[in-house]
Write a protein that holds these residues in place. Structure first.
Motif, PDB file in Angstrom:
ATOM      1  N   ALA A   1      65.545  30.910  59.182  1.00 52.11           N
ATOM      2  CA  ALA A   1      64.358  31.766  59.231  1.00 52.11           C
ATOM      3  C   ALA A   1      64.564  32.935  60.178  1.00 52.11           C
ATOM      4  O   ALA A   1      63.939  33.988  60.033  1.00 52.11           O
ATOM      5  CB  ALA A   1      63.139  30.944  59.642  1.00 52.11           C
ATOM      6  N   VAL A   2      65.443  32.777  61.162  1.00 51.11           N
ATOM      7  CA  VAL A   2      65.607  33.810  62.183  1.00 51.11           C
ATOM      8  C   VAL A   2      66.429  34.984  61.661  1.00 51.11           C
ATOM      9  O   VAL A   2      66.043  36.140  61.789  1.00 51.11           O
ATOM     10  CB  VAL A   2      66.287  33.236  63.450  1.00 51.11           C
ATOM     11  N   THR A   3      67.584  34.692  61.080  1.00 53.71           N
ATOM     12  CA  THR A   3      68.503  35.770  60.722  1.00 53.71           C
ATOM     13  C   THR A   3      68.683  35.934  59.216  1.00 53.71           C
ATOM     14  O   THR A   3      69.468  36.766  58.773  1.00 53.71           O
ATOM     15  CB  THR A   3      69.900  35.532  61.361  1.00 53.71           C
ATOM     16  N   GLY A   4      67.947  35.138  58.412  1.00 57.20           N
ATOM     17  CA  GLY A   4      68.097  35.237  56.976  1.00 57.20           C
ATOM     18  C   GLY A   4      66.810  35.622  56.257  1.00 57.20           C
ATOM     19  O   GLY A   4      66.725  36.662  55.608  1.00 57.20           O
ATOM     20  N   ASN A   5      65.816  34.786  56.384  1.00 62.79           N
ATOM     21  CA  ASN A   5      64.593  34.929  55.589  1.00 62.79           C
ATOM     22  C   ASN A   5      63.736  36.137  55.978  1.00 62.79           C
ATOM     23  O   ASN A   5      63.764  36.592  57.112  1.00 62.79           O
ATOM     24  CB  ASN A   5      63.704  33.691  55.766  1.00 62.79           C
ATOM     25  N   ASN A   6      62.920  36.575  55.025  1.00 61.68           N
ATOM     26  CA  ASN A   6      61.805  37.468  55.340  1.00 61.68           C
ATOM     27  C   ASN A   6      60.635  36.613  55.801  1.00 61.68           C
ATOM     28  O   ASN A   6      60.137  35.769  55.044  1.00 61.68           O
ATOM     29  CB  ASN A   6      61.392  38.269  54.102  1.00 61.68           C
ATOM     30  N   GLU A   7      60.210  36.842  57.028  1.00 52.82           N
ATOM     31  CA  GLU A   7      59.165  36.017  57.642  1.00 52.82           C
ATOM     32  C   GLU A   7      58.276  36.896  58.511  1.00 52.82           C
ATOM     33  O   GLU A   7      58.708  37.956  58.977  1.00 52.82           O
ATOM     34  CB  GLU A   7      59.782  34.944  58.567  1.00 52.82           C
ATOM     35  N   SER A   8      57.073  36.417  58.770  1.00 53.01           N
ATOM     36  CA  SER A   8      56.179  37.122  59.694  1.00 53.01           C
ATOM     37  C   SER A   8      55.509  36.140  60.646  1.00 53.01           C
ATOM     38  O   SER A   8      55.233  35.002  60.272  1.00 53.01           O
ATOM     39  CB  SER A   8      55.105  37.889  58.912  1.00 53.01           C
ATOM     40  N   VAL A   9      55.283  36.609  61.860  1.00 53.68           N
ATOM     41  CA  VAL A   9      54.577  35.813  62.871  1.00 53.68           C
ATOM     42  C   VAL A   9      53.601  36.737  63.600  1.00 53.68           C
ATOM     43  O   VAL A   9      53.973  37.831  64.017  1.00 53.68           O
ATOM     44  CB  VAL A   9      55.548  35.198  63.901  1.00 53.68           C
ATOM     45  N   VAL A  10      52.364  36.290  63.719  1.00 51.24           N
ATOM     46  CA  VAL A  10      51.358  36.993  64.512  1.00 51.24           C
ATOM     47  C   VAL A  10      51.191  36.237  65.826  1.00 51.24           C
ATOM     48  O   VAL A  10      51.047  35.010  65.823  1.00 51.24           O
ATOM     49  CB  VAL A  10      50.018  37.068  63.754  1.00 51.24           C
ATOM     50  N   ILE A  11      51.250  36.969  66.934  1.00 48.65           N
ATOM     51  CA  ILE A  11      51.111  36.359  68.259  1.00 48.65           C
ATOM     52  C   ILE A  11      49.941  37.023  68.975  1.00 48.65           C
ATOM     53  O   ILE A  11      49.895  38.245  69.102  1.00 48.65           O
ATOM     54  CB  ILE A  11      52.400  36.537  69.088  1.00 48.65           C
ATOM     55  N   THR A  12      48.987  36.205  69.405  1.00 47.53           N
ATOM     56  CA  THR A  12      47.796  36.784  70.026  1.00 47.53           C
ATOM     57  C   THR A  12      47.112  35.775  70.932  1.00 47.53           C
ATOM     58  O   THR A  12      47.271  34.568  70.764  1.00 47.53           O
ATOM     59  CB  THR A  12      46.804  37.287  68.947  1.00 47.53           C
ATOM     60  N   ASN A  13      46.367  36.295  71.889  1.00 48.43           N
ATOM     61  CA  ASN A  13      45.524  35.426  72.710  1.00 48.43           C
ATOM     62  C   ASN A  13      44.039  35.691  72.462  1.00 48.43           C
ATOM     63  O   ASN A  13      43.193  35.305  73.264  1.00 48.43           O
ATOM     64  CB  ASN A  13      45.872  35.577  74.200  1.00 48.43           C
ATOM     65  N   GLU A  14      43.729  36.342  71.351  1.00 47.53           N
ATOM     66  CA  GLU A  14      42.316  36.614  71.072  1.00 47.53           C
ATOM     67  C   GLU A  14      41.605  35.309  70.699  1.00 47.53           C
ATOM     68  O   GLU A  14      42.022  34.599  69.788  1.00 47.53           O
ATOM     69  CB  GLU A  14      42.197  37.637  69.939  1.00 47.53           C
ATOM     70  N   PRO A  15      40.498  35.034  71.400  1.00 51.52           N
ATOM     71  CA  PRO A  15      39.803  33.751  71.205  1.00 51.52           C
ATOM     72  C   PRO A  15      39.375  33.468  69.764  1.00 51.52           C
ATOM     73  O   PRO A  15      39.364  32.316  69.351  1.00 51.52           O
ATOM     74  CB  PRO A  15      38.576  33.883  72.124  1.00 51.52           C
TER      75      PRO A  15
END
Ligand SMILES: [Zn+2]
Ligand SMILES: [Zn+2]
Lengths: 172, 172
Positions: free
Chosen positions: A138-152
């Motif tokens: 998943a790191v160096t091959g796949n197309n992936e997305s991650v959202v990172i947030t601290n919004e409650p």
């Protein structure tokens, strides 16, 4: 401080451990690794920042390097809970057994369906969620997305979902 | 109006089509379906709201009912683009051929890795993203999560990612 990050994979390169993590830096004349930061490093930096708790609900965990970071935090007293899909019992490279051996509590689902989540909550404050399983591919091959947030508005329902899942799942 | 929704699957029931969608309502004495709304209906309502464009990047699309909604919007002139993983060429229930037949442009990846995203952007304004593939099993079986929002800090990078993916992928 508000956290609002969107990370897309694949990363263009693997970050150079010497450059980023060793006191001496990288001494290679030609380095095959990257000297600029990556999405993977950004994701890891949030897990490394855990002071109290790491709650992981990720379908597949086979990436040795992410597991290392989780184990490091566990060893300094961070309360870690891991939920994966039950298929991780037999999956190649599964880190579940390693987590168990080191004393991390691991749960899996008992339903005939998939525990398909891909999120982690750090200190009940930071949520990382998306399409990203914790695999090397998943790191160096796949197309992936991650959202990172601290919004409650995102963190709170995911915390509640994790508590519910922890009750519904069973020790590995 | 700010949109900030978090949806978790599985849904507890399948929504009653008569109750929600027919003028007469539901006339069953005992109805096996649900008369309260579901996460699935909430997700569909956003796709139904499309006026200009629907950009889909979802690994696996086999759910007939979601495909129906996308096709309905296509038929009234909404500009639809679909990217799936190339494994959808041979996957059971794949809706790719149906989309193509109706004139929707469908792309797949040409890499040896996975097009593993699970997001859709509506009118360049609303993003739905998470672990959720467009399969029936994901609706009433799997543990899944979807974040739906129109906040620019999420929508804008996903729009850019879609444009990039559209260039990198090839017609199905
Ligand atoms: Zn280096
Ligand atoms: Zn009914």
């Amino acid at each position: 401080k508000v956290i609002r990050q969107v990370i897309f994979f694949p990363d263009k390169h693997i970050a150079c451990k010497d450059f980023f993590d060793s006191v001496e830096g990288c001494s290679r004349i030609r380095c095959d690794f990257g000297h600029t930061t990556t999405g993977f490093r950004q994701l890891l930096s949030h897990i490394k920042s855990a002071r109290k708790s790491i709650d992981v609900a990720v379908y597949c965990i086979s990436c040795f390097e992410i597991a290392n970071v989780v184990l490091q935090r566990h060893k300094v007293g961070v309360k870690v809970r891991v939920i994966t899909d039950k298929s991780m019992e037999i999956a190649y490279g599964s880190q579940n057994h390693r987590f168990m051996k080191e004393g991390i509590r691991v749960h899996t689902n008992k339903t005939p369906f998939l525990m398909h989540h891909k999120f982690v909550i750090i200190d009940d404050e930071i949520l990382c969620t998306g399409s990203f399983n914790w695999t090397s591919q998943a790191v160096t091959g796949n197309n992936e997305s991650v959202v990172i947030t601290n919004e409650p508005w995102t963190v709170e329902p995911f915390c509640a979902e994790f508590q519910k899942l922890w009750q519904e799942t069973v020790p590995f």
